[in-house]
Write an enzyme that holds these catalytic residues in place. Structure first.
Site, PDB file in Angstrom:
ATOM      1  CG  ASP A  48      -1.896  -1.134   1.232  1.00  0.00           C
ATOM      2  OD1 ASP A  48      -2.381  -1.479   0.142  1.00  0.00           O
ATOM      3  OD2 ASP A  48      -2.172  -1.668   2.318  1.00  0.00           O
ATOM      4  N   GLY A  49       0.392   2.318  -0.599  1.00  0.00           N
ATOM      5  CA  GLY A  49       1.128   3.572  -0.600  1.00  0.00           C
ATOM      6  C   GLY A  49       1.907   3.817  -1.870  1.00  0.00           C
ATOM      7  CB  CYS A  50       3.162   1.770  -4.520  1.00  0.00           C
ATOM      8  SG  CYS A  50       4.441   1.222  -3.388  1.00  0.00           S
ATOM      9  CB  ALA A  51       1.545   6.027  -7.849  1.00  0.00           C
ATOM     10  CB  SER A  52       3.093   1.458  -9.846  1.00  0.00           C
ATOM     11  OG  SER A  52       3.496   2.596 -10.553  1.00  0.00           O
TER      12      SER A  52
END
Length: 136
Positions: A48-52
């Site tokens: 979690d927390g990644c744009a991808s």
């Protein structure tokens, strides 16, 4: 405190003057990385927390930390490969001692990644550290 594999990346980056060349090198590192099986790309391995989309699956054999990772974005896949070079194969007890921001700064990544990518790298590092802390 970095692994030999990470030191090799740092040495290569010293010879690459242009950020675009470094960017291409990160992409090549990602392309060379073994792909993660689709069956392992599940919510439990998703970061979690990644744009991808990014998946990290830790593996601890004996007291050695390793992980398998992947991303649907080519540059992020390369960043996963860089983190694998930084953390893969080191003793579990040493994972928490790695100063990832300082090591990544040696590559200039702190200056050249978008804030979204930087947040994603931070999220990946936090996931790696959390798994190592659980195992230690």
């Amino acid at each position: 405190m970095a692994s030999e594999a990470f030191e090799e990346i740092a040495e290569t980056f010293e010879f690459l003057d242009d950020w675009e060349d470094r960017y291409r090198h990160v992409i090549e590192l990602g392309k060379a990385m073994e792909p993660m099986e689709e069956a392992l790309k599940v919510p439990a391995t998703k970061v979690d927390g990644c744009a991808s989309q990014v998946w990290i699956l830790p593996r601890i054999e004996g007291q050695t930390f390793d992980f398998q990772g992947d991303s649907d974005a080519i540059i992020v896949r390369g960043l996963v490969a860089v983190l694998h070079a930084l953390y893969g194969g080191i003793p579990v007890r040493d994972v928490l001692a790695v100063d990832a921001p300082a090591e990544l700064a040696r590559l200039g990544l702190d200056e050249h990644l978008s804030s979204q990518r930087s947040n994603g790298v931070r999220a990946m590092v936090e996931r790696i550290r959390a798994h190592a802390a659980e195992a230690a």
